[in-house]
Design a protein around this motif. Structure first.
Motif, PDB file in Angstrom:
ATOM      1  N   ASN A 294     -45.186  -4.280 -31.187  1.00 50.87           N
ATOM      2  CA  ASN A 294     -43.938  -3.714 -31.466  1.00 50.87           C
ATOM      3  C   ASN A 294     -44.241  -2.702 -32.675  1.00 50.87           C
TER       4      ASN A 294
ATOM      5  N   GLN B 131     -45.893   0.130 -31.072  1.00 52.92           N
ATOM      6  CA  GLN B 131     -44.697   1.063 -30.396  1.00 52.92           C
ATOM      7  C   GLN B 131     -44.069   1.685 -31.232  1.00 52.92           C
ATOM      8  N   THR B 132     -43.500   1.251 -32.475  1.00 47.62           N
ATOM      9  CA  THR B 132     -42.704   1.995 -33.527  1.00 47.62           C
ATOM     10  C   THR B 132     -43.617   3.122 -33.918  1.00 47.62           C
TER      11      THR B 132
END
Length: 78
Positions: A48, A51-52
């Motif tokens: 995550n 992804q950010t």
């Protein structure tokens, strides 16, 4: 010149370089860090966090072209 000033100058210069040169700089940085046994900060990132980071890079404010979330989905799901 102070370390802070050098970092700022490098950051400004890197922003204006072609992508292939930026990649070479990144590769060299990883080489130097490995030689000195310094772990990259992002080595332990979770999916995550990657992804950010990717979305932040994709939607950078200094980009002259505007993208939508649909554009990102088209590119990354193609």
């Amino acid at each position: 010149m102070s370390t802070v000033a050098i970092r700022e100058q490098l950051h400004k210069q890197i922003e204006h370089l072609p992508d292939d040169v930026v990649q070479e700089i990144a590769d060299f940085t990883l080489f130097v860090m490995a030689r000195r046994q310094i772990k990259p900060v992002y080595a332990e990132w979770e999916d995550n966090q990657w992804q950010t980071f990717t979305l932040e890079q994709f939607f950078r404010e200094d980009d002259e072209i505007e993208y939508t979330l649909n554009d990102a989905q088209e590119i990354y799901h193609a």
